[in-house]
Write an enzyme that holds these catalytic residues in place. Structure first.
Site, PDB file in Angstrom:
ATOM      1  CE  LYS A   1      -2.065  -6.496 -14.863  1.00 60.89           C
ATOM      2  NZ  LYS A   1      -1.088  -6.058 -13.832  1.00 60.89           N
TER       3      LYS A   1
ATOM      4  CE1 TYR B   1      -2.561  -0.713 -13.825  1.00 61.00           C
ATOM      5  CE2 TYR B   1      -1.714  -0.894 -16.057  1.00 61.00           C
ATOM      6  CZ  TYR B   1      -2.199  -1.476 -14.902  1.00 61.00           C
ATOM      7  OH  TYR B   1      -2.314  -2.843 -14.829  1.00 61.00           O
TER       8      TYR B   1
ATOM      9  CG  PHE C   1       5.314   0.432 -11.196  1.00 59.31           C
ATOM     10  CD1 PHE C   1       4.011   0.393 -11.680  1.00 59.31           C
ATOM     11  CD2 PHE C   1       5.518   0.753  -9.861  1.00 59.31           C
ATOM     12  CE1 PHE C   1       2.935   0.657 -10.857  1.00 59.31           C
ATOM     13  CE2 PHE C   1       4.443   1.034  -9.023  1.00 59.31           C
ATOM     14  CZ  PHE C   1       3.147   0.981  -9.528  1.00 59.31           C
TER      15      PHE C   1
ATOM     16  NE  ARG D   1      -8.067  -5.205  -5.250  1.00 60.20           N
ATOM     17  CZ  ARG D   1      -7.057  -4.438  -5.636  1.00 60.20           C
ATOM     18  NH1 ARG D   1      -6.826  -4.229  -6.933  1.00 60.20           N
ATOM     19  NH2 ARG D   1      -6.251  -3.899  -4.761  1.00 60.20           N
TER      20      ARG D   1
ATOM     21  CB  THR E   1      -0.411  -6.179  -6.104  1.00 53.04           C
ATOM     22  OG1 THR E   1      -1.695  -5.606  -5.848  1.00 53.04           O
ATOM     23  CG2 THR E   1       0.174  -5.552  -7.352  1.00 53.04           C
TER      24      THR E   1
ATOM     25  CG  ASN F   1       0.191  -8.431 -11.385  1.00 51.64           C
ATOM     26  OD1 ASN F   1      -0.097  -8.169 -12.553  1.00 51.64           O
ATOM     27  ND2 ASN F   1       0.010  -7.580 -10.401  1.00 51.64           N
TER      28      ASN F   1
ATOM     29  CG  HIS G   1      -6.253  -3.956 -13.221  1.00 53.76           C
ATOM     30  ND1 HIS G   1      -5.608  -3.179 -12.284  1.00 53.76           N
ATOM     31  CD2 HIS G   1      -7.492  -3.428 -13.360  1.00 53.76           C
ATOM     32  CE1 HIS G   1      -6.430  -2.219 -11.883  1.00 53.76           C
ATOM     33  NE2 HIS G   1      -7.580  -2.356 -12.518  1.00 53.76           N
TER      34      HIS G   1
ATOM     35  CD  GLU H   1      -9.949   0.280 -12.755  1.00 54.68           C
ATOM     36  OE1 GLU H   1     -10.329  -0.905 -12.722  1.00 54.68           O
ATOM     37  OE2 GLU H   1      -9.065   0.741 -12.008  1.00 54.68           O
TER      38      GLU H   1
END
Ligand code: CMP
Length: 137
Positions: free
Chosen positions: A9, A49, A57, A85, A91, A112, A115, A126
């Site tokens: 991100k 998303y 959010f 993950r 998260t 965070n 993703h 995705e």
């Protein structure tokens, strides 16, 4: 063999964590099968998303993902979805174990750092969204 999507991100890019995160992925014997630095389109992020569309959010996470360049990375390997993950951590970075990317470098859920796809079906969806041109062979 699985392929999963990792996004670094804007906070991860601006904090110069591209190398550190990629190093950890490669050190785990996972293969970077595609990688690009892009300024994401709002429509791409909203689609990405879409399952969170009704969550409070949704607007702020879409604002954030379009606030600066992101890295989109396709990562391939055995059980890549689950392995990635686990490496990224919970998260919410406050719940992320030390040794994970979030447990080592993040503090708030809004920033965070990464993703990663939640399951193989999400990964396929995705990857198509972020790499519509396909992956290099
Ligand atoms: P990510 O794995 O990219 O999926 C959705 C993102 O929304 C999540 O990481 C967080 O960065 C962000 N987010 C902000 N608030 C929340 C929340 N309360 N629950 C889940 N995700 C949140």
């Amino acid at each position: 063999m699985e392929t999963t999507l990792v996004l670094i991100k804007p906070g991860g890019v601006s904090r110069n964590l591209i190398g550190e995160i990629t190093r950890r992925i490669e050190a785990r014997s996972l293969r970077v099968a595609g990688m690009k630095l892009i300024r994401a389109e709002r429509a791409t992020v909203e689609e990405h998303y879409s399952e969170h569309r009704e969550r409070p959010f949704f607007g702020s996470v879409c604002d954030y993902l379009t606030s600066g360049p992101v890295i989109a990375m396709a990562v391939e390997g055995e059980n890549a979805v689950k392995a990635i993950r686990a490496m990224m951590g919970a998260t919410n970075p406050l719940e992320a174990t030390p040794g994970t990317v979030r447990g080592d470098f993040a503090l708030t859920i809004d920033d965070n750092l990464t993703h990663s796809s939640s399951d193989p079906e999400a990964a396929a969806r995705e990857l198509k969204l972020w790499f519509p041109e396909g992956l290099p062979h």
